[in-house]
Design an enzyme around this catalytic site. Structure first.
Site, PDB file in Angstrom:
ATOM      1  CB  CYS A   1      -0.934   0.021   1.223  1.00 31.49           C
ATOM      2  SG  CYS A   1      -1.761  -1.543   1.577  1.00 31.49           S
TER       3      CYS A   1
ATOM      4  CB  CYS B   1      -0.997   3.840  -3.837  1.00 35.73           C
ATOM      5  SG  CYS B   1      -1.099   3.351  -5.558  1.00 35.73           S
ATOM      6  CG  HIS B   2      -2.863   4.581   0.060  1.00 35.11           C
ATOM      7  ND1 HIS B   2      -3.958   5.325  -0.319  1.00 35.11           N
ATOM      8  CD2 HIS B   2      -3.096   3.316  -0.371  1.00 35.11           C
ATOM      9  CE1 HIS B   2      -4.827   4.534  -0.954  1.00 35.11           C
ATOM     10  NE2 HIS B   2      -4.316   3.320  -0.992  1.00 35.11           N
TER      11      HIS B   2
ATOM     12  CG  MET C   1      -8.496   0.206  -3.192  1.00 34.81           C
ATOM     13  SD  MET C   1      -7.056   0.550  -2.163  1.00 34.81           S
ATOM     14  CE  MET C   1      -7.415  -0.546  -0.792  1.00 34.81           C
TER      15      MET C   1
ATOM     16  CG  HIS D   1       8.119   7.842 -12.372  1.00 33.31           C
ATOM     17  ND1 HIS D   1       8.279   7.357 -11.092  1.00 33.31           N
ATOM     18  CD2 HIS D   1       8.436   6.823 -13.204  1.00 33.31           C
ATOM     19  CE1 HIS D   1       8.675   6.082 -11.151  1.00 33.31           C
ATOM     20  NE2 HIS D   1       8.792   5.740 -12.423  1.00 33.31           N
TER      21      HIS D   1
ATOM     22  CG  HIS E   1       6.895   4.165 -16.758  1.00 35.41           C
ATOM     23  ND1 HIS E   1       8.082   3.603 -17.146  1.00 35.41           N
ATOM     24  CD2 HIS E   1       6.885   4.109 -15.402  1.00 35.41           C
ATOM     25  CE1 HIS E   1       8.758   3.211 -16.072  1.00 35.41           C
ATOM     26  NE2 HIS E   1       8.059   3.510 -15.006  1.00 35.41           N
TER      27      HIS E   1
END
Length: 579
Positions: free
Chosen positions: A82, A85-86, A123, A362, A404
């Site tokens: 997790c 992402c979070h 999610m 990124h 990307h």
């Protein structure tokens, strides 16, 4: 209230009665879920080396009870599944915040459904995909209602405690002590074994397997071409001397607890003098001695976001490149969307030029002139163009879903002149951006053409100044036929359909591996393209070399020591940013 029955493939799962709001959310799920691809889920759910770091458990009396053992297990799952992402602190990154002020009002039952079935915003459906059991889901629903544990900081004291000079500079060779053609050496990441394989590009033989940090993210060359810098996700930096009889480590350091980026100084007068590494945790970058990795100066990246101007406690350093014509590093900060031009000519009076770009920066690469740096703001679906000569943002270019590019690809378009290309994780498009504001002003910093590739899930795109081909991988596409092959576009006629090369099939591996084909990389001459065929660490993998002119198989490199090969970095092309 009625019991809910949901059909997942061939299984019927019965859930206990749920609140009306959750029933409605689930009823809307199938249509909205179409916006999230499996490639995105795979990409975002990368594990974090922080999973095993000791952290303090804060007891919140309002939160559901958890034993210490449950908390420890849940914390490990969070950092493995997790945190990407979070965020480490659950303040939100590419995913939503999951702090107690948000999660406690939702309650355990709501959160269990959310975790089990996912959400339209991206999610993952952790339970129905088989990644988590119902017990794990219950555990995580309770965990995210607790106060998030904070990993320890990592400052100069901690860095110096890990710093090792294995071979002092004065004891290193004064000239090259081997007969290898170092310009055509490939540094190949062996992701899950915590190593890099140094492969001779001429003979296709493995020269040495060098111990490094876990899941090396990138390899970078010093300006002289002598030293190879690699950094693992666990923030371990290794300095490899290619002049040794058998190239190997001469220094190492841990610069934090999780990291992705490293580079070294390339400007005239500063060749090989400094190195820089950026970390995910703590959010900072460190300047080091380029010959020993001694840490010299640490700079925090915590600060305000470019859009809402809100403080963010965890802005991760995503990528770093060194400019060739001035003493500067370009540091890209993911969560705040800021780009720093770090002038290293005087470390005691460090000068930082702060450039507002777009959030979730990124990776990226130079245009063909090496004046403009093109970096993907992936979740913003933009490419930020930085003029490093004038020290300013030149443009924000709208592209496809989740660009990307790796380093991207430079070539001369038959109609629009010089362009730089990116592929995408979230869709099948390849965006070609004009990069010549002098002779092609009307096309500069615009998408001049969009190609249609095999599908989403692309991680890298590549060409070479001597090549007439453009290679696009699709390593994270859920369809094995697509993830195990590459698309090749003819640069002389971009309207022609792409050609598909069955790279994994050519590798001749056993049938039970994932065999994802990732990261095309040219040799120095520009007449060979190397691919990694990437399977799990207990499965057979390989490197596949093809002839760029004929697009025919040239060589398959197999060895039991080639464990999960991913990124490959040709020394010459990396040293001079040829792509």
């Amino acid at each position: 209230m009625s019991r809910i029955r949901i059909k997942i493939k061939h299984a019927i799962i019965a859930l206990a009665p749920l609140p009306l709001a959750i029933n409605l959310a689930l009823a809307e799920e199938p249509a909205a879920k179409k916006g999230v691809t499996e490639a995105e889920v795979q990409y975002q759910a990368a594990s974090s080396p922080l999973a095993n770091e000791p952290m303090h458990q804060n007891i919140d009396p309002k939160a559901p009870p958890m034993t210490e053992a449950e908390f420890t297990k849940a914390r490990q799952i969070y950092f493995e599944r997790c945190a990407g992402c979070h965020g480490v602190l659950r303040k939100g990154a590419t995913g939503k915040p999951l702090t107690p002020d948000i999660t406690l009002p939702k309650g355990t039952e709501y959160l269990k459904v959310f975790i089990a079935y996912g959400s339209p915003a991206g999610m993952p459906n952790w339970q129905t995909s088989g990644e988590m059991t119902s017990q794990d889901v219950d555990l995580m629903a309770r965990y995210v209602q607790q106060e998030p544990p904070t990993p320890p900081e990592f400052g100069m004291k901690e860095m110096k405690a890990t710093w090792k000079v294995l071979v002092p500079p004065e004891k290193r060779p004064t000239k090259k002590m081997n007969n290898y053609n170092l310009d055509n050496l490939f540094s190949t990441t062996l992701r899950d074994s915590g190593e890099v394989a140094l492969v001779d590009g001429d003979t296709k033989q493995i020269i040495n397997i060098v111990k490094t940090g876990y899941a090396v993210h990138i390899s970078r060359m010093s300006a002289s071409g002598r030293y190879l810098f690699v950094i693992g996700r666990d923030a371990r930096v290794n300095l490899i001397d290619l002049w040794m009889e058998k190239p190997d480590n001469v220094a190492e350091i841990k610069v934090g607890l999780e990291a992705r980026s490293v580079d070294s100084s390339k400007a005239k007068g500063f060749e090989d003098k400094y190195a820089i590494a950026g970390t995910y945790w703590p959010p900072q970058f460190v300047l080091m001695d380029g010959n020993t990795l001694e840490p010299l100066k640490i700079v925090s990246t915590r600060g305000m976001t470019v859009d809402t101007q809100e403080y963010h406690p965890e802005p991760r350093v995503a990528s770093i490149v060194a400019t060739h014509d001035r003493p500067e590093f370009v540091v890209n900060v993911k969560e705040t969307g800021k780009i720093f031009l770090v002038n290293y000519s005087d470390l005691h009076n460090l000068k930082l030029t702060e450039i507002d770009a777009a959030r979730f920066l990124h990776d990226g690469g130079w245009d063909s002139t090496k004046r403009y740096f093109m970096v993907a703001a992936n979740q913003s679906n933009k490419i930020a163009v930085v003029d490093t000569k004038d020290g300013k943002l030149e443009s924000l270019v709208e592209v496809g879903k989740i660009p990307h590019p790796g380093r991207g690809a430079n070539f001369v378009h038959p109609q629009f002149g010089p362009v730089w290309a990116t592929s995408h994780l979230g869709d099948d498009s390849v965006a070609l951006i004009g990069t010549d504001p002098e002779k092609h002003k009307d096309q500069a910093w615009k998408v001049v053409q969009t190609l249609k590739g095999q599908g989403g899930g692309s991680l890298f795109i590549k060409t070479h100044p001597k090549s007439k081909n453009l290679y696009v991988d699709t390593a994270l596409n859920p369809d094995p036929k697509i993830s195990q092959s590459v698309a090749v576009f003819d640069l002389q006629d971009l309207n022609k359909p792409y050609q598909v090369l069955p790279i994994a099939e050519w590798a001749g591996l056993s049938d039970d591996g994932a065999k994802r084909v990732v990261q095309p990389e040219f040799n120095k001459a520009g007449d060979e393209v190397w691919f990694s065929v990437w399977s799990a660490k207990d499965k057979e993998s390989a490197l596949v070399v093809i002839d760029d002119k004929t697009l025919k198989l040239k060589k398959v490199i197999k060895d039991p020591k080639l464990i999960t090969p991913t990124g490959k970095f040709n020394v010459y092309n990396t040293q001079y940013d040829v792509y």
